[in-house]
Design an enzyme around this catalytic site. Structure first.
Site, short mmCIF file in Angstrom:
data_model
loop_
_atom_site.label_atom_id
_atom_site.label_comp_id
_atom_site.label_asym_id
_atom_site.label_seq_id
_atom_site.Cartn_x
_atom_site.Cartn_y
_atom_site.Cartn_z
CB SER A 169 -0.95 0.14 1.28
OG SER A 169 -2.04 -1.07 0.84
CE LYS A 218 -4.61 1.72 -1.29
NZ LYS A 218 -3.74 0.33 -0.94
CB SER A 274 -4.81 1.05 3.20
OG SER A 274 -3.80 0.91 2.31
#
Length: 171
Positions: free
Chosen positions: A12, A15, A67
């Site tokens: 993640s 991102k 997330s």
């Protein structure tokens, strides 16, 4: 440092780059229509629906606080007219501009896939670049927030609030 340039899956943390590229393309109040591709992204989700309209800012919050993979994918698809591959190419171009030599993106959400990797060195540089953006800095420091549709976001970053002065970045 030890093995600072060793390549590994980054999940993640991806991102952060999705958000940096998005903020180069649009303002946080820009409306994004959820694409069918985002509706089927698995794992962490805020349950977006095809055709739903949210602001880029709300999708960034969902991507960074909770997330949410569907939110990150909605950003990429929405800001590239459905051509997620071109958005990912822009992520890789931004990585090159930042000097991230041990990084390659394949997806905007960070789900593990062959060829999607970074290093501790590069992740540090990416986090520094993200934290230079006041909007990102404000969002990643939040433990919770509410976005469109009354969706309540909660962070997975258990370190927030545990140490004085810790202001986030990403789990």
């Amino acid at each position: 440092s030890r093995d600072a340039h060793a390549r590994a899956p980054i999940a993640s943390i991806t991102k952060l780059m999705t958000v940096l590229v998005a903020l180069e393309r649009a303002r946080v109040d820009h409306p994004v229509v959820v694409d069918a591709q985002a509706d089927v992204v698995g794992e962490s989700s805020v349950r977006l629906s095809v055709g739903e309209r949210l602001s880029l800012g709300d999708l960034i919050k969902a991507s960074l606080i909770q997330s949410a993979n569907d939110a990150a994918f909605a950003i990429a698809a929405g800001l590239s007219r459905g051509d997620v591959g071109s958005f990912v190419a822009a992520m890789n171009a931004k990585a090159a501009r930042l000097g991230l030599r041990d990084t390659n993106f394949v997806r905007p959400d960070g789900l593990d896939v062959a060829g999607h990797y970074s290093s501790a060195w590069d992740v540090t540089r990416l986090a520094q670049a993200a934290m230079r953006r006041p909007y990102v800095r404000a969002v990643v420091g939040r433990r919770t927030d509410v976005i469109a549709g009354g969706r309540v976001l909660h962070t997975w970053n258990d370190l927030l609030g545990s140490f004085p002065g810790l202001i986030g970045v990403k789990t």
